[in-house]
Write an enzyme that holds these catalytic residues in place. Sequence first.
Site, PDB file in Angstrom:
ATOM      1  N   ASP A   1      53.227  13.726  60.357  1.00 32.18           N
ATOM      2  CA  ASP A   1      54.325  14.463  61.007  1.00 32.18           C
ATOM      3  C   ASP A   1      55.047  15.383  60.022  1.00 32.18           C
ATOM      4  O   ASP A   1      56.191  15.783  60.235  1.00 32.18           O
ATOM      5  CB  ASP A   1      55.324  13.491  61.661  1.00 32.18           C
ATOM      6  CG  ASP A   1      55.931  12.528  60.657  1.00 32.18           C
ATOM      7  OD1 ASP A   1      55.541  12.581  59.466  1.00 32.18           O
ATOM      8  OD2 ASP A   1      56.797  11.731  61.054  1.00 32.18           O
TER       9      ASP A   1
ATOM     10  N   HIS B   1      40.568  32.565  42.270  1.00 33.28           N
ATOM     11  CA  HIS B   1      41.624  31.947  43.084  1.00 33.28           C
ATOM     12  C   HIS B   1      41.840  30.507  42.646  1.00 33.28           C
ATOM     13  O   HIS B   1      41.898  29.590  43.470  1.00 33.28           O
ATOM     14  CB  HIS B   1      41.278  32.025  44.580  1.00 33.28           C
ATOM     15  CG  HIS B   1      41.497  33.384  45.158  1.00 33.28           C
ATOM     16  ND1 HIS B   1      41.096  33.759  46.415  1.00 33.28           N
ATOM     17  CD2 HIS B   1      42.082  34.492  44.637  1.00 33.28           C
ATOM     18  CE1 HIS B   1      41.419  35.021  46.648  1.00 33.28           C
ATOM     19  NE2 HIS B   1      42.019  35.488  45.570  1.00 33.28           N
TER      20      HIS B   1
ATOM     21  N   ASP C   1      49.249  34.289  37.830  1.00 35.50           N
ATOM     22  CA  ASP C   1      49.347  35.256  38.931  1.00 35.50           C
ATOM     23  C   ASP C   1      50.324  34.640  39.922  1.00 35.50           C
ATOM     24  O   ASP C   1      49.978  33.673  40.615  1.00 35.50           O
ATOM     25  CB  ASP C   1      47.953  35.475  39.548  1.00 35.50           C
ATOM     26  CG  ASP C   1      47.951  36.539  40.649  1.00 35.50           C
ATOM     27  OD1 ASP C   1      49.030  36.917  41.136  1.00 35.50           O
ATOM     28  OD2 ASP C   1      46.843  36.971  41.022  1.00 35.50           O
TER      29      ASP C   1
ATOM     30  N   ASP D   1      53.834  40.819  43.186  1.00 34.72           N
ATOM     31  CA  ASP D   1      52.519  40.251  42.853  1.00 34.72           C
ATOM     32  C   ASP D   1      52.203  40.663  41.420  1.00 34.72           C
ATOM     33  O   ASP D   1      51.732  41.778  41.186  1.00 34.72           O
ATOM     34  CB  ASP D   1      51.484  40.808  43.851  1.00 34.72           C
ATOM     35  CG  ASP D   1      50.088  40.244  43.640  1.00 34.72           C
ATOM     36  OD1 ASP D   1      49.931  39.323  42.815  1.00 34.72           O
ATOM     37  OD2 ASP D   1      49.162  40.731  44.311  1.00 34.72           O
TER      38      ASP D   1
ATOM     39  N   HIS E   1      36.076  41.942  41.381  1.00 35.16           N
ATOM     40  CA  HIS E   1      37.011  42.109  42.508  1.00 35.16           C
ATOM     41  C   HIS E   1      37.545  43.541  42.561  1.00 35.16           C
ATOM     42  O   HIS E   1      37.326  44.340  41.640  1.00 35.16           O
ATOM     43  CB  HIS E   1      38.153  41.083  42.432  1.00 35.16           C
ATOM     44  CG  HIS E   1      38.991  41.135  41.184  1.00 35.16           C
ATOM     45  ND1 HIS E   1      39.958  42.083  40.975  1.00 35.16           N
ATOM     46  CD2 HIS E   1      39.013  40.338  40.083  1.00 35.16           C
ATOM     47  CE1 HIS E   1      40.555  41.861  39.825  1.00 35.16           C
ATOM     48  NE2 HIS E   1      39.988  40.821  39.234  1.00 35.16           N
TER      49      HIS E   1
ATOM     50  N   HIS F   1      45.526  46.503  46.317  1.00 28.07           N
ATOM     51  CA  HIS F   1      45.756  46.246  47.745  1.00 28.07           C
ATOM     52  C   HIS F   1      47.187  46.662  48.052  1.00 28.07           C
ATOM     53  O   HIS F   1      48.030  46.727  47.155  1.00 28.07           O
ATOM     54  CB  HIS F   1      45.514  44.772  48.101  1.00 28.07           C
ATOM     55  CG  HIS F   1      46.264  43.782  47.248  1.00 28.07           C
ATOM     56  ND1 HIS F   1      47.581  43.478  47.457  1.00 28.07           N
ATOM     57  CD2 HIS F   1      45.880  43.065  46.166  1.00 28.07           C
ATOM     58  CE1 HIS F   1      47.966  42.589  46.549  1.00 28.07           C
ATOM     59  NE2 HIS F   1      46.962  42.326  45.738  1.00 28.07           N
TER      60      HIS F   1
ATOM     61  N   HIS G   1      48.672  40.639  50.579  1.00 29.07           N
ATOM     62  CA  HIS G   1      47.659  41.640  50.926  1.00 29.07           C
ATOM     63  C   HIS G   1      48.175  42.278  52.203  1.00 29.07           C
ATOM     64  O   HIS G   1      47.892  41.820  53.302  1.00 29.07           O
ATOM     65  CB  HIS G   1      46.287  40.995  51.111  1.00 29.07           C
ATOM     66  CG  HIS G   1      45.793  40.348  49.848  1.00 29.07           C
ATOM     67  ND1 HIS G   1      44.844  39.363  49.827  1.00 29.07           N
ATOM     68  CD2 HIS G   1      46.131  40.551  48.552  1.00 29.07           C
ATOM     69  CE1 HIS G   1      44.621  38.990  48.575  1.00 29.07           C
ATOM     70  NE2 HIS G   1      45.398  39.706  47.791  1.00 29.07           N
TER      71      HIS G   1
ATOM     72  N   GLU H   1      45.339  45.917  39.356  1.00 32.33           N
ATOM     73  CA  GLU H   1      45.093  44.614  38.756  1.00 32.33           C
ATOM     74  C   GLU H   1      43.673  44.438  38.219  1.00 32.33           C
ATOM     75  O   GLU H   1      42.919  43.592  38.689  1.00 32.33           O
ATOM     76  CB  GLU H   1      45.408  43.514  39.751  1.00 32.33           C
ATOM     77  CG  GLU H   1      44.800  43.683  41.149  1.00 32.33           C
ATOM     78  CD  GLU H   1      45.164  42.516  42.069  1.00 32.33           C
ATOM     79  OE1 GLU H   1      44.877  41.370  41.696  1.00 32.33           O
ATOM     80  OE2 GLU H   1      45.728  42.774  43.151  1.00 32.33           O
TER      81      GLU H   1
ATOM     82  N   TYR I   1      36.348  38.891  32.990  1.00 30.05           N
ATOM     83  CA  TYR I   1      36.197  37.442  33.060  1.00 30.05           C
ATOM     84  C   TYR I   1      34.848  37.048  32.461  1.00 30.05           C
ATOM     85  O   TYR I   1      33.800  37.381  33.019  1.00 30.05           O
ATOM     86  CB  TYR I   1      36.281  36.978  34.522  1.00 30.05           C
ATOM     87  CG  TYR I   1      37.477  37.559  35.249  1.00 30.05           C
ATOM     88  CD1 TYR I   1      38.715  36.943  35.200  1.00 30.05           C
ATOM     89  CD2 TYR I   1      37.352  38.768  35.962  1.00 30.05           C
ATOM     90  CE1 TYR I   1      39.816  37.500  35.849  1.00 30.05           C
ATOM     91  CE2 TYR I   1      38.446  39.329  36.613  1.00 30.05           C
ATOM     92  CZ  TYR I   1      39.675  38.693  36.553  1.00 30.05           C
ATOM     93  OH  TYR I   1      40.748  39.252  37.187  1.00 30.05           O
TER      94      TYR I   1
ATOM     95  N   ARG J   1      43.556  39.139  33.205  1.00 35.36           N
ATOM     96  CA  ARG J   1      43.910  40.074  34.279  1.00 35.36           C
ATOM     97  C   ARG J   1      45.344  40.531  34.029  1.00 35.36           C
ATOM     98  O   ARG J   1      46.181  39.741  33.561  1.00 35.36           O
ATOM     99  CB  ARG J   1      43.796  39.423  35.656  1.00 35.36           C
ATOM    100  CG  ARG J   1      44.211  40.360  36.795  1.00 35.36           C
ATOM    101  CD  ARG J   1      43.757  39.901  38.199  1.00 35.36           C
ATOM    102  NE  ARG J   1      44.398  38.693  38.677  1.00 35.36           N
ATOM    103  CZ  ARG J   1      43.807  37.507  38.730  1.00 35.36           C
ATOM    104  NH1 ARG J   1      42.554  37.348  38.311  1.00 35.36           N
ATOM    105  NH2 ARG J   1      44.451  36.448  39.185  1.00 35.36           N
TER     106      ARG J   1
HETATM  107  N1  GLY Z   1      47.852  37.285  44.032  1.00 37.29           N
HETATM  108  C1  GLY Z   1      46.805  37.718  44.867  1.00 37.29           C
HETATM  109  C2  GLY Z   1      46.246  38.995  44.415  1.00 37.29           C
HETATM  110  O1  GLY Z   1      46.512  39.409  43.309  1.00 37.29           O
HETATM  111  O2  GLY Z   1      45.575  39.660  45.145  1.00 37.29           O
HETATM  112 MN    MN Z   2      47.239  41.340  43.847  1.00 36.39          MN
HETATM  113 MN    MN Z   3      48.109  38.691  42.105  1.00 36.26          MN
END
Ligand code: GLY
Ligand code: MN
Ligand code: MN
Length: 443
Positions: free
Chosen positions: A41, A246, A263, A274, A353, A357, A364, A388, A392, A410
């Site tokens: 709950d 992630h 991050d 962000d 990546h 964004h 996002h 960003e 890596y 990053r």
């Molecule tokens: N923190 C998520 C991104 O950088 O897209």
């Molecule tokens: Mn981001």
């Molecule tokens: Mn980020």
Amino acid sequence: MSRDAIENPACHRRRLRRLFAELGDGVLLLPTAREQHRNGDVLQEYRPGSDFHFLTGFPEPEAVLVASRRGARQHTVLFVRPRDPAREIWDGPRYGVRGAASAFGVDEALPVQELWRRLPELLQGHVRLFHRLGVDRDFDHRLLDLFAAQAVKHKRRQPAAHPVIEDPVPALARLRLAKDADELEALRRAALITAAGHHAAMVAARPGMFEYEVQTVVEGAFRRSGSPRNGYPSIVASGKNACVLHYHDNDRRLRAGDLLLIDAGAEFHGNTADITRTFPVSGRFTPPQAAVYRAVLKAQLAGIRACRLGAPWDAAHKTCIRWLTKGLVELGVLRGDVGRLVAKEKFKPWYMHGTSHWLGRDVHDVGAYVGSDGKPERLVAGAVLTVEPGLYFGAGDRRVPAALRGIGVRIEDDVLVTRAGPEVLTAAAPKTIAEVEAACRRS
Ligand code: GLY
Ligand code: MN
Ligand code: MN
């Protein structure tokens, strides 16, 4: 009631007017986000739906906005949970119908239990209903049931049983893409708070701490500065964990010589920043760490410069992949002509990546990336996007020199597109090697 409720009726009315200017006449039907169960709950922390909060500022669950426009006349009804003293002992105070009507600048507030009974009269005479289907299936079912009942009721006269249902999200997304003054003020605050949190982490982190302890430092700084929640789950990734894009476990113990990639973004008045920063747990970058960091930083600075008004939204990405590829050559990872290596996407094993964004209420954020002509959208004044880039090198990656293995870097900032050029909203977070090492020396 949420601690960061913003009650600015004029701003919400203005947004609705601008939305209807795009949509034309009709009725907008917009429920807020539902409460979600976490386990047993226990509920997830509640956050109102982004579009709903953008148009109303109303922070409580179980609310629905019904707004209509016919010619010059705009009418807004907010359906809300009524006051309930017994429930409020458990869950805290509610605005209730009277409170919602007076604080949120709507024409009318009504108990949410009356929504389905009142909706037919609110739809009366309208041929268009703006509602996104498929987000809240229970809600959609109630809507279809209502139309089915109306079809039966009016069978003899055979009028249309329901209005044409149109998706308001593209128009809403266009509206949210270029930030208005209130959104921008919130984003600037979120950016400042977030920068302070990253600085606090650099000051506090040291070998022997767990990643989740550093997470409390970052998020504690967010909370102390007035941010009630994060915009997304914090990534606090030490050593080789930085190569997990992630990473969310946040449970490794920091070791001397590690880099720590954080991050994390604070939310303020519904908008999130962000930021990613990567720094040495022991206070100084090792030479290989510094070399990777410099390569990423050069790419990031060039990427930011590319965020010019009218440029394709992915100009930063195109710029960053060139600089990162050049960096990979200088680091001894790739060999050959940079242009050809970019064309063959040889950077992909170490930069997998995207670079940017849209940013705003959702990390996002809404906003199209591709226009109806199939080409990348152009940057407009007031849009905010991230830049960003990263590199890596997995711990077991035998394709790269041994000294680079296990290094993940990053660097992420939030950039406002203006007529005068890109403005870095998150510039207060230490970024150059000198700034980062100074912060790590607990200055
Ligand atoms: N923190 C998520 C991104 O950088 O897209
Ligand atoms: Mn981001
Ligand atoms: Mn980020």
